[in-house]
Design a protein around this motif. Sequence first.
Motif, PDB file in Angstrom:
ATOM      1  N   UNK A 150       0.810  -1.233  -0.085  1.00 22.42           N
ATOM      2  CA  UNK A 150      -0.051  -0.088  -0.124  1.00 22.42           C
ATOM      3  C   UNK A 150       0.744   1.274  -0.082  1.00 22.42           C
ATOM      4  N   UNK A 151       0.346   2.477  -0.630  1.00 23.17           N
ATOM      5  CA  UNK A 151       1.185   3.457  -0.408  1.00 23.17           C
ATOM      6  C   UNK A 151       1.475   4.015   0.831  1.00 23.17           C
ATOM      7  N   UNK A 152       2.802   4.317   1.491  1.00 26.38           N
ATOM      8  CA  UNK A 152       3.015   4.531   2.675  1.00 26.38           C
ATOM      9  C   UNK A 152       3.681   3.263   3.389  1.00 26.38           C
ATOM     10  N   UNK A 153       3.479   2.077   2.721  1.00 26.19           N
ATOM     11  CA  UNK A 153       3.962   0.898   3.383  1.00 26.19           C
ATOM     12  C   UNK A 153       5.569   0.902   2.977  1.00 26.19           C
ATOM     13  N   UNK A 154       6.100  -0.255   3.538  1.00 26.13           N
ATOM     14  CA  UNK A 154       7.383  -0.494   3.675  1.00 26.13           C
ATOM     15  C   UNK A 154       7.745  -1.970   2.931  1.00 26.13           C
ATOM     16  N   UNK A 155       8.891  -1.997   2.597  1.00 21.77           N
ATOM     17  CA  UNK A 155       9.681  -3.151   1.925  1.00 21.77           C
ATOM     18  C   UNK A 155      10.987  -3.366   2.912  1.00 21.77           C
ATOM     19  N   UNK A 156      11.170  -4.522   3.195  1.00 24.81           N
ATOM     20  CA  UNK A 156      12.437  -4.856   4.022  1.00 24.81           C
ATOM     21  C   UNK A 156      13.030  -6.396   3.367  1.00 24.81           C
ATOM     22  N   UNK A 157      14.415  -5.738   2.541  1.00 31.37           N
ATOM     23  CA  UNK A 157      15.106  -6.864   1.694  1.00 31.37           C
ATOM     24  C   UNK A 157      16.352  -7.298   2.399  1.00 31.37           C
ATOM     25  N   UNK A 204      14.550  -0.927  -6.870  1.00 35.31           N
ATOM     26  CA  UNK A 204      12.951  -0.589  -6.111  1.00 35.31           C
ATOM     27  C   UNK A 204      12.552   0.788  -6.745  1.00 35.31           C
ATOM     28  N   UNK A 205      13.404   1.816  -7.366  1.00 38.81           N
ATOM     29  CA  UNK A 205      12.784   2.704  -8.152  1.00 38.81           C
ATOM     30  C   UNK A 205      12.478   3.809  -7.169  1.00 38.81           C
ATOM     31  N   UNK A 206      11.973   5.056  -8.146  1.00 36.46           N
ATOM     32  CA  UNK A 206      11.842   6.324  -7.588  1.00 36.46           C
ATOM     33  C   UNK A 206      10.536   6.284  -6.392  1.00 36.46           C
ATOM     34  N   UNK A 207       9.879   5.379  -6.504  1.00 40.15           N
ATOM     35  CA  UNK A 207       8.673   5.327  -5.804  1.00 40.15           C
ATOM     36  C   UNK A 207       8.961   4.928  -4.259  1.00 40.15           C
ATOM     37  N   UNK A 208      10.281   4.516  -4.057  1.00 42.27           N
ATOM     38  CA  UNK A 208      10.423   3.822  -2.801  1.00 42.27           C
ATOM     39  C   UNK A 208      11.676   4.903  -2.306  1.00 42.27           C
ATOM     40  N   UNK A 224      23.216  -8.106   2.987  1.00 46.26           N
ATOM     41  CA  UNK A 224      22.710  -6.707   2.948  1.00 46.26           C
ATOM     42  C   UNK A 224      21.183  -6.553   3.540  1.00 46.26           C
ATOM     43  N   UNK A 225      21.106  -5.774   4.494  1.00 51.74           N
ATOM     44  CA  UNK A 225      19.572  -5.334   4.799  1.00 51.74           C
ATOM     45  C   UNK A 225      19.149  -4.139   4.465  1.00 51.74           C
ATOM     46  N   UNK A 226      18.200  -3.838   3.913  1.00 50.94           N
ATOM     47  CA  UNK A 226      17.580  -2.635   3.345  1.00 50.94           C
ATOM     48  C   UNK A 226      16.133  -2.369   3.737  1.00 50.94           C
ATOM     49  N   UNK A 227      15.721  -1.325   4.342  1.00 54.71           N
ATOM     50  CA  UNK A 227      14.378  -0.810   4.470  1.00 54.71           C
ATOM     51  C   UNK A 227      13.994   0.144   3.634  1.00 54.71           C
ATOM     52  N   UNK A 228      13.023  -0.040   3.031  1.00 54.01           N
ATOM     53  CA  UNK A 228      12.349   1.162   2.251  1.00 54.01           C
ATOM     54  C   UNK A 228      11.103   1.474   2.454  1.00 54.01           C
ATOM     55  N   UNK A 229      10.626   2.646   2.201  1.00 53.39           N
ATOM     56  CA  UNK A 229       9.424   3.204   2.440  1.00 53.39           C
ATOM     57  C   UNK A 229       8.594   3.703   1.126  1.00 53.39           C
ATOM     58  N   UNK A 230       7.550   3.086   0.760  1.00 53.31           N
ATOM     59  CA  UNK A 230       6.782   3.419  -0.120  1.00 53.31           C
ATOM     60  C   UNK A 230       6.238   4.767  -0.202  1.00 53.31           C
ATOM     61  N   UNK A 231       6.501   5.969  -1.173  1.00 51.82           N
ATOM     62  CA  UNK A 231       6.142   7.286  -0.991  1.00 51.82           C
ATOM     63  C   UNK A 231       4.775   7.379  -1.466  1.00 51.82           C
ATOM     64  N   UNK A 232       4.050   8.596  -0.899  1.00 56.85           N
ATOM     65  CA  UNK A 232       2.694   8.901  -1.065  1.00 56.85           C
ATOM     66  C   UNK A 232       2.810   9.996  -2.004  1.00 56.85           C
ATOM     67  N   UNK A 233       1.842   9.867  -3.250  1.00 54.39           N
ATOM     68  CA  UNK A 233       1.817  10.980  -4.290  1.00 54.39           C
ATOM     69  C   UNK A 233       1.818  12.153  -3.596  1.00 54.39           C
ATOM     70  N   UNK A 234       1.034  12.559  -2.599  1.00 55.80           N
ATOM     71  CA  UNK A 234       0.550  13.686  -2.026  1.00 55.80           C
ATOM     72  C   UNK A 234       1.892  14.368  -1.267  1.00 55.80           C
ATOM     73  N   UNK A 235       2.585  13.486  -1.061  1.00 54.19           N
ATOM     74  CA  UNK A 235       4.036  14.235  -0.302  1.00 54.19           C
ATOM     75  C   UNK A 235       5.042  14.634  -1.249  1.00 54.19           C
TER      76      UNK A 235
END
Length: 217
Positions: free
Chosen positions: A137-144, A172-176, A197-208
Amino acid sequence: MTSPNQHWNKIFSTKTDPELGWYESDASQTVKFLDLIPQREISAVFLAGAGTSMLVDELLDREHKLILNDISDEALNKLRNRIGVHDRLTWLHHDISKPLPDNTPQSDIWIDRAVLHFLLEEADIQGYFSNLHSAIRPGGYALLAEFSTTGAPKCAGLELHRYSVEEMSERMGAGFELVKHEAYTFINPFGDQRPYIYALYKKTLLDKLPHSEHRTD
C-alpha cells in the motif's frame, strides 16, 4: 530437469530446520528493522518466502495479519503443522517471480529474507519487483535481506545474484525511499559466515511529492 518447486520440496522434506543453511533460531536482526516502523503503520505483512521461519511466530505474537508465500508446498505444510490454525493467515503457494493472484491482499510491509537473490533471469527479477510494487500500500514498507556482493556465490546448491544497496535501490525505483541499510554477517548453523545486506524502504505517497512534481498538463 528439476523444477524450483521440486528442488525446494526435496530440501524441506529431507532436512530439519537446524540443518538448513539459512536457519535462524531467532529473528532479532529482522525485528530490529521492523522496530523502525511505527507499529500503528503495520497491519498486514507479506512474507515473500516464508519457509519455516521463526519470524512467523514473532509476527503472530505481534498480532499482525500475514500473507505467507513460498514456492515449496512442503515448507508451507511444515509451517502450518507447527503454528496451527489462525484467522489472521493467508496461505500462498506461488513463484514470486510470476504475477500474484488477483485476490492477493495488499500489505503494509513486504519482508524478504533470502528469496530475491535466487532469481537470476532478468525477467524473473523484474517480475519480482513488479509484485513488490503492486502488493504494498502507499506509505508501506519493504525490507529486503539478500546475500551481499561479498557473500557466497551459491546457496542450497543454486547460483545467486548478489546485491549491493545501490542495485537494490535502483531496482526499487523512485517510488521508494531508503530508510536504513546495514551490512550484516549471518553465522549459519554450521558456523560459516554469510554476508548479507539489509535494506528498509518506504513507499512514498503521491501527495507528499514536491508541488513542482505534480503534473497538470
